[in-house]
Write a protein that holds these residues in place. Structure first.
Motif, PDB file in Angstrom:
ATOM      1  N   ASP A 411       0.763  -1.193   0.068  1.00  0.00           N
ATOM      2  CA  ASP A 411      -0.092   0.065   0.115  1.00  0.00           C
ATOM      3  C   ASP A 411       0.814   1.309   0.152  1.00  0.00           C
ATOM      4  O   ASP A 411       0.223   2.465   0.196  1.00  0.00           O
ATOM      5  N   VAL A 412       1.971   1.183  -0.157  1.00  0.00           N
ATOM      6  CA  VAL A 412       3.111   2.139  -0.350  1.00  0.00           C
ATOM      7  C   VAL A 412       2.980   3.252   1.002  1.00  0.00           C
ATOM      8  O   VAL A 412       3.509   4.350   0.701  1.00  0.00           O
ATOM      9  N   THR A 413       2.590   2.516   2.052  1.00  0.00           N
ATOM     10  CA  THR A 413       2.611   3.510   3.248  1.00  0.00           C
ATOM     11  C   THR A 413       3.935   3.334   3.963  1.00  0.00           C
ATOM     12  O   THR A 413       4.311   4.268   5.023  1.00  0.00           O
ATOM     13  N   GLN A 414       4.604   2.497   3.749  1.00  0.00           N
ATOM     14  CA  GLN A 414       5.947   1.922   4.631  1.00  0.00           C
ATOM     15  C   GLN A 414       7.062   1.665   3.534  1.00  0.00           C
ATOM     16  O   GLN A 414       6.834   1.008   2.495  1.00  0.00           O
ATOM     17  N   SER A 415       8.175   2.040   4.192  1.00  0.00           N
ATOM     18  CA  SER A 415       9.431   1.630   3.381  1.00  0.00           C
ATOM     19  C   SER A 415      10.574   1.207   4.397  1.00  0.00           C
ATOM     20  O   SER A 415      10.551   1.684   5.687  1.00  0.00           O
ATOM     21  N   LYS A 416      11.312   0.201   3.966  1.00  0.00           N
ATOM     22  CA  LYS A 416      12.664  -0.285   4.855  1.00  0.00           C
ATOM     23  C   LYS A 416      13.836  -0.857   3.926  1.00  0.00           C
ATOM     24  O   LYS A 416      13.495  -1.108   2.848  1.00  0.00           O
ATOM     25  N   VAL A 417      14.755  -1.111   4.383  1.00  0.00           N
ATOM     26  CA  VAL A 417      15.911  -1.647   4.274  1.00  0.00           C
ATOM     27  C   VAL A 417      15.959  -3.029   4.578  1.00  0.00           C
ATOM     28  O   VAL A 417      15.988  -3.141   6.136  1.00  0.00           O
ATOM     29  N   VAL A 418      16.418  -3.899   4.088  1.00  0.00           N
ATOM     30  CA  VAL A 418      16.561  -5.423   4.571  1.00  0.00           C
ATOM     31  C   VAL A 418      17.649  -6.045   4.188  1.00  0.00           C
ATOM     32  O   VAL A 418      18.069  -5.823   2.871  1.00  0.00           O
ATOM     33  N   ARG A 419      18.503  -6.373   4.974  1.00  0.00           N
ATOM     34  CA  ARG A 419      19.851  -7.023   4.760  1.00  0.00           C
ATOM     35  C   ARG A 419      19.552  -8.677   4.620  1.00  0.00           C
ATOM     36  O   ARG A 419      18.867  -9.445   5.522  1.00  0.00           O
ATOM     37  N   TYR A 420      19.937  -9.286   3.388  1.00  0.00           N
ATOM     38  CA  TYR A 420      19.997 -10.762   3.211  1.00  0.00           C
ATOM     39  C   TYR A 420      21.403 -11.429   3.011  1.00  0.00           C
ATOM     40  O   TYR A 420      22.427 -10.833   2.393  1.00  0.00           O
ATOM     41  N   SER A 421      21.524 -12.691   3.762  1.00  0.00           N
ATOM     42  CA  SER A 421      22.682 -13.449   3.248  1.00  0.00           C
ATOM     43  C   SER A 421      21.869 -14.599   2.552  1.00  0.00           C
ATOM     44  O   SER A 421      21.370 -15.596   3.263  1.00  0.00           O
ATOM     45  N   GLY A 422      22.068 -14.567   1.294  1.00  0.00           N
ATOM     46  CA  GLY A 422      21.425 -15.635   0.332  1.00  0.00           C
ATOM     47  C   GLY A 422      19.943 -15.399   0.530  1.00  0.00           C
ATOM     48  O   GLY A 422      19.684 -14.089   0.450  1.00  0.00           O
ATOM     49  N   ILE A 429      15.996  -2.336   8.623  1.00  0.00           N
ATOM     50  CA  ILE A 429      16.098  -1.032   9.074  1.00  0.00           C
ATOM     51  C   ILE A 429      14.788  -0.101   8.452  1.00  0.00           C
ATOM     52  O   ILE A 429      14.699  -0.087   7.433  1.00  0.00           O
ATOM     53  N   GLN A 430      14.231   0.489   9.698  1.00  0.00           N
ATOM     54  CA  GLN A 430      13.148   1.189   9.200  1.00  0.00           C
ATOM     55  C   GLN A 430      12.842   2.329   9.988  1.00  0.00           C
ATOM     56  O   GLN A 430      12.337   3.276   9.380  1.00  0.00           O
ATOM     57  N   PHE A 431      13.029   2.377  11.270  1.00  0.00           N
ATOM     58  CA  PHE A 431      12.722   3.496  12.073  1.00  0.00           C
ATOM     59  C   PHE A 431      14.213   4.052  12.760  1.00  0.00           C
ATOM     60  O   PHE A 431      15.202   3.347  13.067  1.00  0.00           O
ATOM     61  N   GLN A 434      13.729   7.497  17.906  1.00  0.00           N
ATOM     62  CA  GLN A 434      12.425   7.854  18.336  1.00  0.00           C
ATOM     63  C   GLN A 434      11.146   7.244  17.762  1.00  0.00           C
ATOM     64  O   GLN A 434       9.937   7.630  17.952  1.00  0.00           O
ATOM     65  N   GLY A 435      11.511   6.244  16.910  1.00  0.00           N
ATOM     66  CA  GLY A 435      10.305   5.347  16.341  1.00  0.00           C
ATOM     67  C   GLY A 435       9.809   6.013  14.816  1.00  0.00           C
ATOM     68  O   GLY A 435       8.805   5.683  14.601  1.00  0.00           O
ATOM     69  N   ARG A 436      10.464   7.045  14.494  1.00  0.00           N
ATOM     70  CA  ARG A 436       9.920   7.804  13.276  1.00  0.00           C
ATOM     71  C   ARG A 436      10.500   6.715  12.357  1.00  0.00           C
ATOM     72  O   ARG A 436      11.571   6.426  12.130  1.00  0.00           O
ATOM     73  N   VAL A 467      21.413   8.262   5.291  1.00  0.00           N
ATOM     74  CA  VAL A 467      22.494   7.339   5.745  1.00  0.00           C
ATOM     75  C   VAL A 467      22.673   6.831   7.219  1.00  0.00           C
ATOM     76  O   VAL A 467      22.364   7.717   8.125  1.00  0.00           O
ATOM     77  N   VAL A 468      22.583   5.577   7.134  1.00  0.00           N
ATOM     78  CA  VAL A 468      22.464   5.024   8.635  1.00  0.00           C
ATOM     79  C   VAL A 468      24.019   4.306   8.721  1.00  0.00           C
ATOM     80  O   VAL A 468      24.547   3.709   7.607  1.00  0.00           O
ATOM     81  N   ASN A 469      24.247   4.026   9.966  1.00  0.00           N
ATOM     82  CA  ASN A 469      25.450   3.241  10.068  1.00  0.00           C
ATOM     83  C   ASN A 469      25.086   1.456   9.971  1.00  0.00           C
ATOM     84  O   ASN A 469      23.967   1.113   9.762  1.00  0.00           O
ATOM     85  N   GLN A 470      25.934   0.664  10.229  1.00  0.00           N
ATOM     86  CA  GLN A 470      25.944  -0.749  10.016  1.00  0.00           C
ATOM     87  C   GLN A 470      24.820  -1.503  10.882  1.00  0.00           C
ATOM     88  O   GLN A 470      24.288  -2.483  10.450  1.00  0.00           O
ATOM     89  N   VAL A 471      24.747  -0.780  12.095  1.00  0.00           N
ATOM     90  CA  VAL A 471      23.567  -1.388  12.961  1.00  0.00           C
ATOM     91  C   VAL A 471      22.265  -0.743  12.661  1.00  0.00           C
ATOM     92  O   VAL A 471      21.177  -0.928  13.575  1.00  0.00           O
TER      93      VAL A 471
END
Length: 561
Positions: A411-422, A429-431, A434-436, A467-471
């Motif tokens: 529904d294009v209301t949320q976006s996030k970055v996901v790291r995959y191994s295979g 990584i989404q918030f 402050q939870g924003r 830009v976010v760091n590794q964690v």
């Protein structure tokens, strides 16, 4: 001269120890006054004393003694045997047909070689070690910071758990209070009924006492008994208490639920560093550790792709690039020849959203409509990730060979970055703290890359670079620089990084590329006559490749010295 009253004493003769030095024996390496020269020579007449003025000391060559002939001086040098030789050695025939040089020639050649070594040590090798030392110190500093960020992330996660546990405890306690209130209300109602019966019984006893004391026969005969009614006792209420059954704490399961640390490794690269040089060499040769931006970026070559609308570009090597547009075909081009080498059609026949190349040279692409991330191995397409309720947009391959995918919900209301191994999800990584939401909502373009310092960089179209760091902790947001070349809104699309940890992002509205440092400070624009730049990538020599949408061309640009 008394050293207590003078800052510096004069040099004295090594023999008499009183007169000032005037001469020097280069053979014996001792200082002499003129009066002691004769005495020194007479002391050992077998030695060929080379006495010179003190100012000319060490100017007389000292010929080495021959190891084969006692007291003979070597005035020649054998090139084949690499040893000094005397005239008797040559006359003996041991060095017949060997290349014989004068000892002075060999001596000067050796000194020239030593001087060359010194120059190389001073001008190339030592500065390189200085750079390596600086690089190691910088890595140690970054490591300290990253471990600090890691500890902070673990602490924050622990605090989140504490909050959730506190909420759970409060919820259970509230349920206990509600159960207690319900059961007390039931017992109180029953108690009120019993007390009412007791009051009625007392009234009945009083009525009976009145009849017993009465001599009125009519009242006695009219009295009725309710004893049988009161013999029917009320029901006994037996409330059941709830039981609290604590969940068994299993340390291993708890660790898995809370989160785990990946193992560490310290890798070494045999050719990870290269010697600095001031000589001109091809781009593929060793380069300085630190590169400066050119005053004027230069277009090296232009590749015509023949697409309708060129979207993305990814470097397979320094000689080949992958490209794609809004069709189902991905094309591989030779950079030097500008010719198409091969093409791959997507598995679903949908247009690829983004492309990347893994460390092993495999092509990766995202299929937005099919909700998949796919990898091309030996021209065979394998689906490695299939999403539910999310759709992939940008993708990149990391230094550790993970895949980073930027995606949005259906529904294009949320976006996030996901790291995959295979196919395994390792990180989401989404918030922010402050939870924003870190990334914008809506069906916009989003591209992603990993910096050399392992930061995760996202170009969030029409909004900013995040830009976010590794964690996953937010480091900064970059919202453009003013004045922009065309004074239009900043619209980041393609994004990439170079060996200097610069972040480069394409600004299609202003027909340029922004260069910022790893901390988000603007450095400069690259335009070079760009027309609607979209996709970006960097080769191993820090050449920039820009996919231009409207004119269907890829430009190779040199922007670092």
């Amino acid at each position: 001269m008394d050293p207590r009253t003078s800052a510096q004493d004069v040099m004295r003769c090594d023999l008499c120890e009183t007169s000032m030095v005037q001469m020097h024996c280069d053979s014996c390496l001792i200082n002499l006054c003129k009066a002691c020269v004769g005495e020194h020579i007479a002391a050992d007449e077998s030695e060929d004393h080379k006495v010179v003025k003190f100012q000319s000391r060490k100017s007389t060559p000292l010929y080495p003694g021959c190891i084969s002939h006692n007291k003979e001086r070597c005035e020649m040098h054998c090139d084949q045997c690499h040893i000094p030789v005397c005239t008797k050695c040559i006359a003996s025939g041991k060095h017949l047909s060997h290349n014989i040089l004068t000892i002075l020639q060999a001596y000067m050649a050796k000194k020239e070689k030593i001087l060359k070594n010194k120059t190389e040590l001073n001008e190339t090798i030592f500065p390189t070690y200085q750079d390596i030392s600086f690089d190691l110190q910088n890595r140690m500093s970054q490591l300290e910071k990253k471990y600090g960020d890691l500890s902070t992330a673990i602490t924050k996660h622990g605090e989140d758990w504490h909050r959730e546990i506190d909420k759970l405890v409060q919820k259970l306690k509230a349920e206990v209070e509600e159960m207690k209130t319900t059961q007390l209300h039931t017992l109180q109602k029953h108690l009120d009924e019993v007390n009412k019966k007791m009051s009625d019984i007392n009234d009945e006893i009083n009525s009976i006492d009145v009849n017993l004391d009465s001599n009125n026969m009519s009242d006695v005969f009219s009295a009725t008994s309710t004893v049988e009614e009161y013999k029917k006792l009320p029901q006994k209420i037996l409330p059941s208490l709830p039981k609290f059954t604590p969940g068994r704490i299993q340390r291993e399961e708890l660790c898995k639920l809370f989160g785990t640390l990946s193992s560490i490794s310290v890798q070494s690269e045999e050719h990870g560093y290269s010697i600095k040089t001031t000589q001109k060499s091809p781009e593929a040769a060793s380069s300085p550790v630190i590169k400066q931006l050119l005053d004027e970026p230069q277009t090296v070559t232009t590749i015509h792709t023949g697409y309708e609308n060129l979207y993305n570009v990814a470097c397979l090597s320094d000689e080949e690039i992958w490209t794609c547009d809004n069709s189902r075909t991905m094309k591989l081009f030779s950079i030097n020849q500008g010719s198409q080498l091969k093409s791959i059609t997507t598995k679903s026949q949908n247009a690829p959203w983004d492309i990347a190349v893994t460390n092993s040279g495999d092509l990766v692409y995202t299929d937005y409509w099919d909700r998949t991330v796919n990898i091309v191995k030996n021209e065979e397409i394998q689906t490695v990730i299939r999403l539910q309720k999310w759709r992939p947009r940008g993708v990149c391959s990391t230094s550790s060979d993970d895949l980073l995918v930027i995606m949005n919900s259906d529904d294009v209301t949320q976006s996030k970055v996901v790291r995959y191994s295979g196919s395994t999800e390792k990180q989401s990584i989404q918030f922010d703290d402050q939870g924003r939401p870190l990334y914008s909502s809506g069906g916009y373009y989003r591209y992603i890359t990993e910096n050399r310092n392992l930061d995760v960089c996202v170009a969030d179209y029409r909004v900013k670079v995040v830009v976010v760091n590794q964690v996953g902790k937010l480091r900064f947001r970059y919202t453009g620089h003013t004045p922009a070349p065309k004074n239009k809104q900043f619209s980041p699309l393609g994004i990439t990084t170079d060996s200097q940890s610069h972040i480069l992002t394409a600004d299609c509205n202003n027909d340029c590329v922004h260069i910022i440092d790893q901390d988000g400070q603007f450095l400069r624009y690259i335009d070079c006559g760009l027309i609607e730049p979209k996709g970006l990538c960097i080769d191993t020599n820090d050449n920039l490749f820009v996919a231009q949408c409207r004119n269907k061309q890829v430009k190779k640009i040199k922007y670092l010295q």
